[in-house]
Design a protein around this motif. Structure first.
Motif, PDB file in Angstrom:
ATOM      1  N   ASN A 161      46.603  37.349  40.710  1.00 45.21           N
ATOM      2  CA  ASN A 161      45.337  38.052  40.506  1.00 45.21           C
ATOM      3  C   ASN A 161      45.398  39.442  41.123  1.00 45.21           C
ATOM      4  O   ASN A 161      45.826  39.604  42.260  1.00 45.21           O
ATOM      5  CB  ASN A 161      44.176  37.286  41.138  1.00 45.21           C
ATOM      6  CG  ASN A 161      43.446  36.442  40.141  1.00 45.21           C
ATOM      7  OD1 ASN A 161      43.656  36.542  38.943  1.00 45.21           O
ATOM      8  ND2 ASN A 161      42.581  35.587  40.640  1.00 45.21           N
ATOM      9  N   ILE A 164      42.610  39.257  36.206  1.00 43.60           N
ATOM     10  CA  ILE A 164      41.645  38.598  37.093  1.00 43.60           C
ATOM     11  C   ILE A 164      41.271  37.288  36.410  1.00 43.60           C
ATOM     12  O   ILE A 164      40.715  37.292  35.329  1.00 43.60           O
ATOM     13  CB  ILE A 164      40.390  39.437  37.424  1.00 43.60           C
ATOM     14  CG1 ILE A 164      39.855  40.189  36.238  1.00 43.60           C
ATOM     15  CG2 ILE A 164      40.590  40.325  38.591  1.00 43.60           C
ATOM     16  CD1 ILE A 164      38.571  40.934  36.525  1.00 43.60           C
ATOM     17  N   SER A 195      35.989  45.345  40.737  1.00 44.38           N
ATOM     18  CA  SER A 195      34.951  45.101  41.745  1.00 44.38           C
ATOM     19  C   SER A 195      33.574  44.953  41.101  1.00 44.38           C
ATOM     20  O   SER A 195      32.798  44.063  41.458  1.00 44.38           O
ATOM     21  CB  SER A 195      34.951  46.248  42.756  1.00 44.38           C
ATOM     22  OG  SER A 195      33.954  46.080  43.702  1.00 44.38           O
ATOM     23  N   LYS A 207      33.331  41.578  39.222  1.00 40.27           N
ATOM     24  CA  LYS A 207      33.155  40.476  40.180  1.00 40.27           C
ATOM     25  C   LYS A 207      31.737  40.451  40.736  1.00 40.27           C
ATOM     26  O   LYS A 207      31.135  39.385  40.870  1.00 40.27           O
ATOM     27  CB  LYS A 207      34.148  40.606  41.331  1.00 40.27           C
ATOM     28  CG  LYS A 207      35.558  40.246  40.982  1.00 40.27           C
ATOM     29  CD  LYS A 207      36.408  40.457  42.233  1.00 40.27           C
ATOM     30  CE  LYS A 207      37.810  40.038  42.085  1.00 40.27           C
ATOM     31  NZ  LYS A 207      38.580  40.316  43.313  1.00 40.27           N
ATOM     32  N   ASP A 208      31.203  41.617  41.078  1.00 43.75           N
ATOM     33  CA  ASP A 208      29.845  41.684  41.617  1.00 43.75           C
ATOM     34  C   ASP A 208      28.811  41.240  40.598  1.00 43.75           C
ATOM     35  O   ASP A 208      27.877  40.516  40.915  1.00 43.75           O
ATOM     36  CB  ASP A 208      29.513  43.098  42.087  1.00 43.75           C
ATOM     37  CG  ASP A 208      30.198  43.464  43.385  1.00 43.75           C
ATOM     38  OD1 ASP A 208      30.807  42.576  44.025  1.00 43.75           O
ATOM     39  OD2 ASP A 208      30.143  44.648  43.759  1.00 43.75           O
ATOM     40  N   CYS A 245      29.260  39.322  37.856  1.00 40.31           N
ATOM     41  CA  CYS A 245      29.420  37.920  37.458  1.00 40.31           C
ATOM     42  C   CYS A 245      29.074  36.942  38.584  1.00 40.31           C
ATOM     43  O   CYS A 245      28.754  35.783  38.325  1.00 40.31           O
ATOM     44  CB  CYS A 245      30.850  37.662  36.975  1.00 40.31           C
ATOM     45  SG  CYS A 245      31.216  38.467  35.404  1.00 40.31           S
ATOM     46  N   ALA A 290      33.919  33.701  39.718  1.00 39.07           N
ATOM     47  CA  ALA A 290      35.163  34.067  39.047  1.00 39.07           C
ATOM     48  C   ALA A 290      34.845  34.590  37.647  1.00 39.07           C
ATOM     49  O   ALA A 290      34.093  33.955  36.910  1.00 39.07           O
ATOM     50  CB  ALA A 290      36.089  32.860  38.962  1.00 39.07           C
ATOM     51  N   PRO A 291      35.377  35.747  37.292  1.00 39.32           N
ATOM     52  CA  PRO A 291      35.024  36.347  36.009  1.00 39.32           C
ATOM     53  C   PRO A 291      35.697  35.656  34.820  1.00 39.32           C
ATOM     54  O   PRO A 291      36.567  36.203  34.161  1.00 39.32           O
ATOM     55  CB  PRO A 291      35.498  37.784  36.157  1.00 39.32           C
ATOM     56  CG  PRO A 291      36.582  37.723  37.161  1.00 39.32           C
ATOM     57  CD  PRO A 291      36.260  36.585  38.071  1.00 39.32           C
TER      58      PRO A 291
END
Length: 134
Positions: free
Chosen positions: A44, A62, A89, A92-93, A95, A98-99
């Motif tokens: 990742n 990712i 980033s 991720k924020d 979602c 885990a995306p």
């Protein structure tokens, strides 16, 4: 241009700025190929760099998703690395987990807004984190 797709080649989002329509198919297939060739089994957020036709490509994975950032002319691989980290980033924020494809698609509008804030009309706009309240 940035693109995001799964290991199976489905494109969840791509954003081409300044790329002619006839070139888009070529670039999509090129990105799928380098992702398939190089990212299967990658860690990742392990960064990969490619250069093709005077264009820089920075890409990573990712989860089960591949993320690519591509630029020609004014942005070199170092600038693209910063952009890629901001995109990861932000995803991720937004979602909040885990995306994976489902989480990404549920928050698709916010992800697109983040990308528009980071890169607007071929210009790097913001490299600071964008906060959203869910």
């Amino acid at each position: 241009m940035c693109a995001r797709h799964q290991h199976n080649g489905n494109i969840l989002l791509d954003c081409f700025q300044g790329v002619q329509a006839e070139e888009r198919l070529y670039w999509r297939s090129f990105l799928v190929k380098i992702g398939t060739d190089n990212l299967n089994g990658a860690h990742n957020e392990e960064l990969f760099v490619a250069s093709h036709k005077f264009v820089y490509v920075i890409y990573t994975t990712i989860g089960y998703e591949f993320v690519f950032v591509v630029s020609k002319d004014e942005y070199d691989e170092l600038a693209l690395t910063k952009v890629l980290y901001m995109i990861i980033s932000s995803i991720k924020d937004v979602c909040k987990k885990a995306p994976i494809e489902r989480a990404f698609l549920e928050k698709y509008g916010k992800v697109c807004l983040c990308l528009d804030e980071i890169v607007f009309q071929e210009t790097l706009e913001h490299t600071k984190k964008i906060a959203f309240d869910n």
